[in-house]
Structures are given as structure tokens and as C-alpha cells.
Design a protein around this motif. Structure first.
Motif, short mmCIF file in Angstrom:
data_model
loop_
_atom_site.label_atom_id
_atom_site.label_comp_id
_atom_site.label_asym_id
_atom_site.label_seq_id
_atom_site.Cartn_x
_atom_site.Cartn_y
_atom_site.Cartn_z
N PRO A 174 0.81 -1.22 0.00
CA PRO A 174 0.00 0.00 0.00
C PRO A 174 0.84 1.27 0.00
O PRO A 174 0.44 2.29 -0.57
N GLY A 175 2.02 1.22 0.64
CA GLY A 175 2.87 2.39 0.64
C GLY A 175 3.34 2.74 -0.76
O GLY A 175 3.36 3.92 -1.15
N GLU A 176 3.70 1.73 -1.52
CA GLU A 176 4.12 1.96 -2.90
C GLU A 176 2.96 2.49 -3.73
O GLU A 176 3.13 3.38 -4.58
N ALA A 177 1.77 1.96 -3.49
CA ALA A 177 0.58 2.44 -4.20
C ALA A 177 0.32 3.90 -3.87
O ALA A 177 0.00 4.70 -4.76
N ASP A 178 0.44 4.26 -2.59
CA ASP A 178 0.21 5.63 -2.17
C ASP A 178 1.21 6.58 -2.82
O ASP A 178 0.85 7.67 -3.29
N THR A 179 2.46 6.17 -2.87
CA THR A 179 3.50 6.99 -3.48
C THR A 179 3.24 7.18 -4.97
O THR A 179 3.38 8.28 -5.52
N PHE A 180 2.87 6.09 -5.62
CA PHE A 180 2.58 6.15 -7.06
C PHE A 180 1.45 7.13 -7.34
O PHE A 180 1.55 7.98 -8.24
N LEU A 181 0.36 7.05 -6.57
CA LEU A 181 -0.78 7.93 -6.80
C LEU A 181 -0.46 9.38 -6.44
O LEU A 181 -0.94 10.32 -7.09
N ALA A 182 0.35 9.57 -5.41
CA ALA A 182 0.74 10.93 -5.05
C ALA A 182 1.48 11.59 -6.21
O ALA A 182 1.27 12.78 -6.51
N ASP A 183 2.34 10.83 -6.87
CA ASP A 183 3.07 11.34 -8.02
C ASP A 183 2.12 11.69 -9.17
O ASP A 183 2.23 12.75 -9.79
N LYS A 184 1.19 10.80 -9.45
CA LYS A 184 0.25 11.04 -10.55
C LYS A 184 -0.68 12.21 -10.23
O LYS A 184 -0.99 13.02 -11.11
N ARG A 185 -1.10 12.31 -8.98
CA ARG A 185 -2.01 13.40 -8.60
C ARG A 185 -1.31 14.74 -8.59
O ARG A 185 -1.93 15.78 -8.84
N ALA A 186 0.00 14.75 -8.34
CA ALA A 186 0.74 16.01 -8.38
C ALA A 186 0.74 16.60 -9.79
O ALA A 186 0.79 17.83 -9.96
N LYS A 187 0.64 15.72 -10.78
CA LYS A 187 0.61 16.17 -12.17
C LYS A 187 -0.82 16.48 -12.63
O LYS A 187 -1.01 17.18 -13.63
N LYS A 188 -1.80 15.93 -11.92
CA LYS A 188 -3.22 16.16 -12.26
C LYS A 188 -3.96 16.45 -10.97
O LYS A 188 -4.68 15.60 -10.44
#
Length: 461
Positions: free
Chosen positions: A157-171
Motif C-alpha cells: 500500500p505504501g508503494e501504491a500511495d507513493t505512485f498515486l501521489a506522483d500522478k495526482r501532483a501532475k493532475k
């Protein structure tokens, strides 16, 4: 209704099947032939997030409006979709692979392929397919969510959270990525964070139904049932003319409400919700299993067999689905098929003590099992029931009355009766062949309400 500890099995990627299908109406676009193909249509043609209670990706949708598909690639993709609707996962996998090869830049085939691979238990292949989809189309948020949820479900879940944080920073104003992140937070047990993010998604788009269902689902996970029901009412019924239902046909909302109603004992209305969910989505395994098990509890094995068989098509690696189907076959006296399903369940989860209980019950109560002598039948019953008792422990869990000692006593009495029958009488007369085992009365189930034949009717945990 909760299963006993030994009967409970986590659906690693097939738990509470909840399809967040925003705007779940079906459309039939022209597709190069006279027979239309039905695709779930999402907001602005974007499709819908397809998740389960454990965070896995569990449904195929037309995630990009068949963008980048034409000619043979499109017809092959449509063939994969039709195979999926029938529960023919091997054919769906093959067709989506072929479509991906024919249209290597389209996100739709690899996304749908990833969904099928997750159902088949090929998690690493599924994640690679999701990555391919959003690499092909950096705007393909469905595959981003699918990848993140697969990571979260795979204990990252930590990796998932990091991945989404990166994508959300761009959108920053993406309701879909924000609602997806809320799902990950909910799976982590961060209910406050999940609710905040889901509300943020609704701020971005007040009509984004995925976020509404996420709010209800998180309340359900947190066991806040009144709040979950309130959120589901907004989706399915609304609050009068001023606030109409947001999506009265939403399949995962019907499924979730059915689970809540069944737990509270409102069985008739729960059954209707499960029926509605399976009508909308033929791949909702939890709805299928609950529908089938409730029909078993009512003694309707003939009506239960359809949804239970369908559940194993869409969840071939789910032990609990096979266990419930085995019980259905047992009640229909299809003993060879029942044994196959019980064995499959144990091969998938060897800790499933309830399977041994069911096998023992079947061998004890069946009048005769083809290919099995009466003495072997009762010996097998004793062996399986003793295995169950050993796995269960010295005492049944609180609130469970499995009457295992009574069953074993009856089985051993039957065994003694058979031995007395075949014993050579005084004077050296020929032994009398043993009679076929007579059916014993059905025993109470170890958990919940018994089905019509005394087996264990299980819910998806």
C-alpha cells in the motif's frame, strides 16, 4: 453473517466485488458488424474504476472508448469482451493479447488484459499490463488506478500511495485519481484520510459517483453501517424530488447494500439487491456467491447452481467460490462434481477446515456414492470429520454449534453396524454383503444458518 475462522478465506483480489461504474448505463456502439457490443459507459466516456473490497481490479470496461482500435484489432477486442461477459477467461485473455499486438499503442487491450490476468491469479502479468496501458496513454487514469490498487492489494500500500501521489501532483484536479487514492487509504485502514480524499473528489466533480460509492464502502469497512447506508441511499434512492438518486442501477452499490442488509437479517431485500447486482454485472463474484448461498439456505439448490457456477468461472482461483459450489452439488446429489469442487477448494487453501466438514457430511449422509463401497464411504466420513475437528481445535468458536461429536458418533455407529453385518456368523456361513449406507439426518452447519442439507453456507469475508 460471518464464517467460522477455519472456513473464512480472504479473496486476495476478489473480495467484495465493487464495480465503481460511473454512469453505468450500457451503450451499443457500432462496431463494424450488425451485432452491437455492449460497453459500460463512464463519465465523459472515461469508463469506471473496477475494484474489490481488497483493492483488486475485477472488471473489464471500455476504458478508452476503443481509442486506437480499428479493423481487426477492434473486432478482436470485441471478441475478448464477449468472451469476458460469458466468463470464458482463457478466450478473453487470448483475444485481448491479440488485440494488444494488433494495436500496440492503444491502452484498452492491455488494461482489459490486466483485469483478466488478475482474475486468473497472474498478478505480476496484470501489473505489467496496467503499466503498458498508461504508458501507451498517459491520460489513461483507469489503468493507473488499476495498477495502484493491485499494488495495495498485493501488500504494497505504501508503494501504491507513493505512485498515486506522483500522478495526482501532475493532475491535481482529477476526481478519479483522488477517489482511487481514497480507496488505497481505506484499504490501509486510514478511514479519516479515505473520507477526506473522497470528499475532495466530490468537490472536484459533485456528480462523480465513484467517490460516492467509495465513501459508502469505507464506512462499511469501518463498520459504520448507518453512515454506509445513508451514502448508499444517496446513490440508489436519493432523498426526494429535490435530491434524486445519483445512479439507481449502480451494481456495486446494490452489492454493498445487500451485504449490509444480509448482516442485519433483512434477507428478502438483501436477496433483491444481490439479484440487481448480478443483472448489471455478470462478473461480480461476491454478489454471485451471496445470491447462491442465500438460495441454498432457502433450500433452492436448483436456483443456486447457476450463480455459483458462474462465480467459479470469474474466480477460478477462489477457494470459497468452489466450496459453495461443492455444497450446492452435494444437495443436488451430484456427488462426483461436489467432491471435485471440495478438492479444488482445498488445493487452493489447505487451511479450509470447512471443506473437510462438508466432505465428511456428504459421505455420511449420501445414500450411496458411485464407486465407493459402504464401508469405505463411512470410513471416509470419519476421517474427514476428525480432520475438521482437529483443525477446528478443542472447542468450536464462540457462537458456533457444529455438533461435530454427534456426527462422529453417528458415523462410528454406522461403521460398527457395517462390521457386524459382514462378520461371519457361527457355523461358518458366508458373510452377508454390507448394505448401502443409509442417509443420516442433516447436521447443523458449523456457522451461520444451515442450508437445506446441513452444509456450511459461507459468505465472502
Amino acid at each position: 453473517m460471518r464464517s467460522i475462522k477455519q472456513a473464512a478465506v480472504r479473496m486476495s483480489s476478489l473480495g467484495l466485488l465493487v464495480l465503481s461504474m460511473a454512469g453505468a448505463s450500457l451503450v451499443a456502439p457500432a462496431c463494424g458488424g450488425d451485432k452491437p457490443v455492449n460497453y459500460p459507459k463512464g463519465d465523459a466516456g472515461a469508463g469506471g474504476v473496477v475494484t474489490d473490497n481488497q483493492g483488486g481490479q475485477v472488471g473489464v470496461v471500455d476504458g478508452a472508448g476503443t481509442s486506437g482500435l480499428d479493423g481487426s484489432a477492434k473486432s478482436t477486442y470485441e471478441a475478448g469482451w464477449q468472451a469476458w461477459l460469458k466468463g470464458d477467461l482463457p478466450t478473453a485473455k487470448k483475444k485481448f493479447q491479440e488485440a494488444a499486438e494488433a494495436a500496440p499503442k492503444s491502452p484498452s487491450p492491455p488494461y482489459s488484459l490486466g483485469v483478466v490476468l488478475e482474475h486468473l491469479g497472474e498478478v505480476s502479468g496484470a501489473q505489467q499490463s496496467f503499466r503498458t496501458a498508461f504508458s501507451n496513454d498517459p491520460e489513461h487514469e483507469l489503468s493507473m488506478c488499476a495498477y495502484a490498487l493491485s499494488l495495495a492489494n498485493g501488500k504494497s500500500p505504501g508503494e501504491a500511495d507513493t505512485f498515486l501521489a506522483d500522478k495526482r501532483a501532475k493532475k491535481k484536479e482529477s476526481p478519479r485519481l483522488t477517489a482511487c487514492n481514497a480507496e488505497v487509504k481505506s484499504l490501509q485502514g486510514d478511514h479519516a484520510g479515505a473520507q477526506t480524499m473522497a470528499q475532495d473528489a466530490l468537490r472536484m466533480d459533485p456528480n462523480f459517483k465513484d467517490a460516492m460509492v467509495t465513501i459508502a464502502r469505507d464506512h462499511y469497512r469501518a463498520r459504520k453501517m448507518d453512515l454506509a447506508k445513508y451514502a448508499l441511499q444517496a446513490v440508489l434512492e436519493g432523498f426526494g424530488d429535490a435530491t434524486p438518486a445519483r445512479d439507481k442501477d449502480n451494481a456495486e452499490a446494490h452489492l454493498l447494500r445487500g451485504l449490509i442488509l444480509r448482516e442485519s437479517g433483512s434477507r428478502i431485500v438483501a436477496l433483491k439487491d444481490f439479484e440487481e447486482a448480478t443483472k448489471r454485472r455478470p462478473d461480480l463474484v461476491e454478489a454471485l456467491v451471496n445470491l447462491g448461498s442465500m438460495r441454498l439456505e432457502a433450500g433452492n439448490a436448483n436456483d443456486a447452481v447457476g450463480p455459483l457456477e458462474q462465480s467459479t468461472k470469474f474466480a477460478p482461483n477462489n477457494a470459497l467460490a468452489h466450496l459453495n459450489l461443492g455444497d450446492c452439488y452435494r444437495l443436488l446429489q451430484r456427488y462426483a462434481e461436489a467432491k471435485t469442487e471440495f478438492d479444488k477448494a482445498l488445493s487452493l487453501d489447505s487451511s479450509l477446515a470447512a471443506a473437510h466438514y462438508d466432505i465428511g457430511l456428504m459421505y455420511l449422509t449420501a445414500q450411496a456414492i458411485p464407486g465407493t463401497s459402504a464401508d469405505n464411504q463411512v470410513s471416509t466420513a470419519i476421517k474427514e470429520l476428525e480432520t475438521y475437528k482437529t483443525m477446528r481445535g478443542a472447542k468450536a468458536p464462540p457462537g458456533v454449534n457444529d455438533e461435530i461429536d454427534d456426527l462422529l458418533n453417528r458415523a462410528k455407529a454406522k461403521q460398527a453396524e457395517l462390521k457386524n453385518t459382514v462378520a461371519t456368523p457361527p457355523g461358518g456361513a458366508a458373510a452377508t454383503p454390507p448394505p448401502a449406507a443409509k442417509p443420516a439426518a442433516a447436521a447443523p452447519a458449523p456457522a451461520g444458518k444451515p442450508d437445506a442439507g446441513g452444509g456450511i453456507v459461507r459468505d465472502m469475508p
